[in-house]
Design an enzyme around this catalytic site. Sequence first.
Site, short mmCIF file in Angstrom:
data_model
loop_
_atom_site.label_atom_id
_atom_site.label_comp_id
_atom_site.label_asym_id
_atom_site.label_seq_id
_atom_site.Cartn_x
_atom_site.Cartn_y
_atom_site.Cartn_z
N GLU A 85 0.83 -1.20 0.00
CA GLU A 85 0.00 0.00 0.00
C GLU A 85 0.86 1.26 0.00
O GLU A 85 1.74 1.42 0.84
CB GLU A 85 -0.93 0.00 1.22
CG GLU A 85 -1.77 -1.27 1.38
CD GLU A 85 -2.85 -1.40 0.32
OE1 GLU A 85 -3.09 -0.41 -0.43
OE2 GLU A 85 -3.48 -2.47 0.23
N CYS A 147 -6.32 -1.21 9.94
CA CYS A 147 -4.99 -1.32 9.34
C CYS A 147 -4.57 -0.02 8.67
O CYS A 147 -3.45 0.47 8.86
CB CYS A 147 -4.94 -2.48 8.36
SG CYS A 147 -6.22 -2.44 7.10
N HIS A 166 -0.74 -5.81 2.78
CA HIS A 166 -1.92 -6.66 2.94
C HIS A 166 -1.60 -8.06 2.43
O HIS A 166 -1.14 -8.23 1.29
CB HIS A 166 -3.12 -6.09 2.18
CG HIS A 166 -3.93 -5.15 3.00
ND1 HIS A 166 -4.17 -3.83 2.62
CD2 HIS A 166 -4.56 -5.32 4.18
CE1 HIS A 166 -4.91 -3.25 3.55
NE2 HIS A 166 -5.17 -4.12 4.50
#
Length: 222
Positions: A85, A147, A166
């Site tokens: 991410e 998260c 993830h």
Amino acid sequence: MDSQCSCVVVTGFGPFRQHLVNSSWEAVKELSKLGLGSDVELRILQLPVDYREVKQRVTRIWEDLQPQLTVHVGVDPAVKAIFLEQRGKNRGYRDADIRGFRPERGVCLPDGPEVIVSRVDMKAVSRRVAVEGVAVAFSGDAGRYVCDYAYYLSLHHGNGCAALIHVPRLSPWLPASLLGKALQVIIQEMLKETEKARLKDRCTGNSLGKSIQGEPTGGLLL
């Protein structure tokens, strides 16, 4: 801590909803067996799926340990690949945590920028790493759950020296040992990226960290 060692903190999450075994924490435990190299002091920590507790613990990570990099690992049950991410979002946290709590107005930090971008070039990392048995891909939207909330806080406290990964749920074809090995390879590459950023800053005189404005979108990932 040895002054010659870099401190890297890696967190996974505890149980939530139907996920009584969270693959993120299982992968982080496997990573702890492998380490990140003799010159890296690896610290691991399980975070509860609890906004308020996460805010306290992430703040303490940066205040007490002052790591070179903090990597948060969450689970996305809908995917088969590992996603890196790039950015954390400040708004849109409307899903309740395990205690039924939601941040006021869905905001992480009331005075924070809408988006904070990691110092780690996730596209570059995803292109360079190869882990047999699992794909590694880039993502620009981490969803809106605990998260991403932890990630935004780490990016804020660490001036962009944070990452969110993830991982898929565990399966016979994707055991914790494979995810742990993947984390090792990915984080070692991330450390190379953070060192490049530091060297670039020394040459240009730029300060660490950067933020951009953006509209919050996304769903429930952890």
